[in-house]
Design a protein around this motif. Structure first.
Motif, PDB file in Angstrom:
ATOM      1  N   ILE A 179     -12.471   7.091 -11.912  1.00  0.00           N
ATOM      2  CA  ILE A 179     -12.871   7.127 -10.585  1.00  0.00           C
ATOM      3  C   ILE A 179     -13.536   5.645 -10.591  1.00  0.00           C
ATOM      4  CG2 ILE A 179     -14.600   8.001  -8.954  1.00  0.00           C
ATOM      5  CD1 ILE A 179     -13.988  10.741 -10.124  1.00  0.00           C
ATOM      6  N   PHE A 180     -13.509   4.978  -9.560  1.00  0.00           N
ATOM      7  CA  PHE A 180     -14.308   3.632  -9.566  1.00  0.00           C
ATOM      8  C   PHE A 180     -15.874   3.762  -8.754  1.00  0.00           C
ATOM      9  CE2 PHE A 180     -15.299  -0.633  -8.626  1.00  0.00           C
ATOM     10  CZ  PHE A 180     -14.429  -1.425  -9.457  1.00  0.00           C
ATOM     11  N   ASP A 181     -16.487   3.688 -10.002  1.00  0.00           N
ATOM     12  CA  ASP A 181     -17.823   3.689  -9.441  1.00  0.00           C
ATOM     13  C   ASP A 181     -18.784   2.883 -10.505  1.00  0.00           C
ATOM     14  OD1 ASP A 181     -18.416   4.988 -12.105  1.00  0.00           O
ATOM     15  OD2 ASP A 181     -18.169   6.979 -11.160  1.00  0.00           O
ATOM     16  N   VAL A 215      -7.518   0.018  -6.878  1.00  0.00           N
ATOM     17  CA  VAL A 215      -9.033   0.318  -6.724  1.00  0.00           C
ATOM     18  C   VAL A 215      -9.484   1.161  -5.685  1.00  0.00           C
ATOM     19  CG1 VAL A 215     -11.388  -0.848  -6.390  1.00  0.00           C
ATOM     20  CG2 VAL A 215      -9.785  -1.714  -8.063  1.00  0.00           C
ATOM     21  N   THR A 216      -8.961   0.798  -4.667  1.00  0.00           N
ATOM     22  CA  THR A 216      -9.290   1.702  -3.229  1.00  0.00           C
ATOM     23  C   THR A 216      -8.884   3.090  -3.454  1.00  0.00           C
ATOM     24  OG1 THR A 216      -9.210  -0.368  -1.687  1.00  0.00           O
ATOM     25  CG2 THR A 216      -9.106   2.008  -0.938  1.00  0.00           C
ATOM     26  N   ALA A 217      -7.700   3.308  -4.147  1.00  0.00           N
ATOM     27  CA  ALA A 217      -6.818   4.470  -4.205  1.00  0.00           C
ATOM     28  C   ALA A 217      -7.771   5.552  -5.078  1.00  0.00           C
ATOM     29  CB  ALA A 217      -5.444   4.412  -4.628  1.00  0.00           C
ATOM     30  N   ILE A 218      -8.810   4.962  -6.056  1.00  0.00           N
ATOM     31  CA  ILE A 218      -9.347   5.750  -6.766  1.00  0.00           C
ATOM     32  C   ILE A 218     -10.799   5.894  -6.325  1.00  0.00           C
ATOM     33  CG2 ILE A 218      -7.705   5.763  -8.744  1.00  0.00           C
ATOM     34  CD1 ILE A 218      -9.467   3.741 -10.076  1.00  0.00           C
ATOM     35  N   LYS A 219     -10.947   5.648  -5.107  1.00  0.00           N
ATOM     36  CA  LYS A 219     -12.408   5.882  -4.683  1.00  0.00           C
ATOM     37  C   LYS A 219     -13.160   4.643  -4.651  1.00  0.00           C
ATOM     38  CE  LYS A 219     -12.414  10.925  -4.773  1.00  0.00           C
ATOM     39  NZ  LYS A 219     -13.010  12.128  -5.219  1.00  0.00           N
ATOM     40  N   ILE A 236      -0.521   6.098  -7.675  1.00  0.00           N
ATOM     41  CA  ILE A 236      -1.774   6.298  -8.283  1.00  0.00           C
ATOM     42  C   ILE A 236      -2.120   7.714  -8.102  1.00  0.00           C
ATOM     43  CG2 ILE A 236      -4.270   5.590  -8.016  1.00  0.00           C
ATOM     44  CD1 ILE A 236      -2.090   3.501  -9.506  1.00  0.00           C
ATOM     45  N   ALA A 237      -1.550   8.144  -6.876  1.00  0.00           N
ATOM     46  CA  ALA A 237      -1.979   9.643  -6.905  1.00  0.00           C
ATOM     47  C   ALA A 237      -1.297  10.730  -7.643  1.00  0.00           C
ATOM     48  CB  ALA A 237      -1.148  10.228  -5.265  1.00  0.00           C
ATOM     49  N   GLU A 238      -0.304  10.220  -8.436  1.00  0.00           N
ATOM     50  CA  GLU A 238       0.570  10.955  -9.300  1.00  0.00           C
ATOM     51  C   GLU A 238       0.085  10.452 -10.681  1.00  0.00           C
ATOM     52  OE1 GLU A 238       5.135  11.573 -11.379  1.00  0.00           O
ATOM     53  OE2 GLU A 238       4.576  10.719  -8.995  1.00  0.00           O
ATOM     54  N   ALA A 239      -0.401   9.357 -10.822  1.00  0.00           N
ATOM     55  CA  ALA A 239      -0.795   8.698 -12.190  1.00  0.00           C
ATOM     56  C   ALA A 239      -1.878   7.959 -12.044  1.00  0.00           C
ATOM     57  CB  ALA A 239       0.461   7.827 -12.975  1.00  0.00           C
ATOM     58  N   PRO A 240      -3.298   8.463 -11.795  1.00  0.00           N
ATOM     59  CA  PRO A 240      -4.556   7.640 -11.579  1.00  0.00           C
ATOM     60  C   PRO A 240      -4.782   6.726 -12.484  1.00  0.00           C
ATOM     61  CG  PRO A 240      -4.993   9.870 -11.721  1.00  0.00           C
ATOM     62  CD  PRO A 240      -3.528   9.901 -11.598  1.00  0.00           C
ATOM     63  N   SER A 241      -4.233   7.067 -13.883  1.00  0.00           N
ATOM     64  CA  SER A 241      -4.564   6.371 -15.234  1.00  0.00           C
ATOM     65  C   SER A 241      -3.843   4.778 -15.215  1.00  0.00           C
ATOM     66  CB  SER A 241      -4.023   6.897 -16.469  1.00  0.00           C
ATOM     67  OG  SER A 241      -2.609   7.261 -16.449  1.00  0.00           O
ATOM     68  N   LEU A 242      -3.025   4.626 -14.157  1.00  0.00           N
ATOM     69  CA  LEU A 242      -2.220   3.394 -14.010  1.00  0.00           C
ATOM     70  C   LEU A 242      -3.365   2.161 -13.365  1.00  0.00           C
ATOM     71  CD1 LEU A 242       1.401   4.268 -13.308  1.00  0.00           C
ATOM     72  CD2 LEU A 242       0.634   2.917 -15.300  1.00  0.00           C
ATOM     73  N   LYS A 273       0.841  -1.294   0.272  1.00  0.00           N
ATOM     74  CA  LYS A 273      -0.035   0.189   0.089  1.00  0.00           C
ATOM     75  C   LYS A 273       0.878   1.219  -0.113  1.00  0.00           C
ATOM     76  CE  LYS A 273      -3.855   2.282   2.574  1.00  0.00           C
ATOM     77  NZ  LYS A 273      -4.728   2.194   3.618  1.00  0.00           N
ATOM     78  N   LYS A 274       1.756   1.497   0.625  1.00  0.00           N
ATOM     79  CA  LYS A 274       2.622   2.299   0.890  1.00  0.00           C
ATOM     80  C   LYS A 274       3.267   2.757  -0.381  1.00  0.00           C
ATOM     81  CE  LYS A 274       6.601   4.430   3.539  1.00  0.00           C
ATOM     82  NZ  LYS A 274       7.678   4.102   4.593  1.00  0.00           N
ATOM     83  N   THR A 275       3.648   1.637  -1.395  1.00  0.00           N
ATOM     84  CA  THR A 275       4.122   1.866  -2.538  1.00  0.00           C
ATOM     85  C   THR A 275       3.379   2.244  -3.838  1.00  0.00           C
ATOM     86  OG1 THR A 275       5.787   0.129  -2.084  1.00  0.00           O
ATOM     87  CG2 THR A 275       5.667   0.845  -4.361  1.00  0.00           C
ATOM     88  N   ILE A 276       2.147   1.884  -3.504  1.00  0.00           N
ATOM     89  CA  ILE A 276       1.301   2.096  -4.592  1.00  0.00           C
ATOM     90  C   ILE A 276       0.346   3.243  -4.443  1.00  0.00           C
ATOM     91  CG2 ILE A 276      -1.226   1.372  -5.208  1.00  0.00           C
ATOM     92  CD1 ILE A 276       0.864  -0.361  -6.548  1.00  0.00           C
TER      93      ILE A 276
END
Length: 327
Positions: free
Chosen positions: A251-253, A134-138, A53-59, A46-49
């Motif tokens: 955004i995961f919805d 998935v968690t990182a993008i809501k 994802i904050a910098e490159a959410p498209s990944l 988690k600390k790595t991911i």
């Protein structure tokens, strides 16, 4: 004193119960598998991911897909990560050439090797990363079962034969999931992963220009949506990209189900979900309700189900030192 018949019946029932219990645990996966051998494993991932994802959410989308594509070929054994000097590994197959983020997996592996050398498998890293992106993008979180070991074989032909096509119909999709012990509900729920990410024009262009080989369009696709897609994807275009879920592709919805219900699912495989009573009911229900709570819960359950497909555990396979190379 109980009768011999009663004792015999009880004994047979006990044997059956133990047999079922053994089958349920035969794969050797469990939540918290690394509690003793590498208690900080999930925290390291988690600390790595999170900053990535904050910098490159498209990944997030390709990293999620990487776990899917791994599990559907040889099972969840990390074989999609292996390199081939002759370009004959799974990652070299056309359906996998759109995957991105292999360097992120390597970064996670390096951090874990520093914390707990030779303990955490690359197959488990893929499962944990899928949850964390998935968690990182809501999106939802879920408890990931771990204990997988890594395979030593990766073959381009197996990827071509086993990855489900975006042009697949509902019969082919259900059969592909059933072969892996997954249900029609797993199919429609995991298809919801298309709520994030992008696609290249070639993955759906036949629906726009040559659906039956006669220069026609797919009648199951909304004509207004076709017009918009043709602007982004002119005839013969390969490079242009289109959002899977326009307006919220990072955004995961559950907007994906609204798109599919309006006949705007990008792939034929998306549209096919309306051709089966069970999958259609799920699509319509989640297109007409507010909030993503039930879909989020279902997605976690189906991800766990998929993560159990043909896993290697115990002494099978290996724990790779580098995810792209066998030991």
């Amino acid at each position: 004193m109980p009768s011999l018949k009663l004792c015999s019946s009880f004994f047979l029932q006990l044997i059956f119960t133990l047999f079922v219990f053994d089958l349920a645990n035969a794969q050797g996966l469990k939540v918290g598998f690394y509690e003793e051998t590498c208690p900080q494993a999930e925290a390291v991932v988690k600390k790595t991911i999170v900053p990535v994802i904050a910098e490159a959410p498209s990944l997030a989308a390709p990293l999620l897909r990487m776990h899917f594509h791994d599990c559907f070929v040889r099972g969840c054994d990390g074989s999609v990560l292996l390199n081939s000097s002759t370009h004959q590994a799974e990652k070299d197959a056309i359906p996998n050439q759109s995957l991105r983020g292999f360097e992120v997996i390597d970064r996670v592996k390096t951090a874990l090797e520093k914390a707990c050398p030779g303990v955490v498998s690359c197959a488990d890293i893929l499962a944990l990363v899928a949850r964390d992106v998935v968690t990182a993008i809501k999106g939802p979180s879920w408890q990931v079962e771990t204990g997988r070991r890594d395979g030593r074989v990766s073959n381009i032909s197996e990827a071509l034969a086993n990855l489900l096509s975006p042009f697949a119909n509902i019969t082919q999709l259900k059969a592909g999931f059933q072969q892996r012990g997954l249900s029609a509900k797993d199919l429609v729920v995991l298809s919801g992963g298309h709520t994030i990410g992008i696609s290249h024009c070639f993955s759906f262009a036949p629906r726009l220009y040559n659906f039956t080989g006669k220069g026609d369009t797919d009648p199951s696709l909304d004509p207004n949506y076709i017009a918009r897609l043709k602007v982004k994807c002119p005839p013969g275009a390969v490079a242009p990209i289109v959002e899977m879920d326009p307006g919220s592709s990072k955004i995961f919805d559950d907007d994906y189900y609204t798109m599919v219900s309006k006949r705007r699912g990008l792939f034929h495989s998306d549209a096919s979900l309306l051709d089966d009573s069970e999958t259609k009911a799920y699509v319509i229900n989640h297109a007409s309700t507010l909030g993503s709570a039930s879909f989020f819960e279902d997605f976690g359950v189906s991800m766990v189900n998929m993560g159990r497909v043909a896993v290697l555990t115990g002494k099978a396979g290996e724990i790779r030192k580098q995810c792209a190379l066998v030991n």
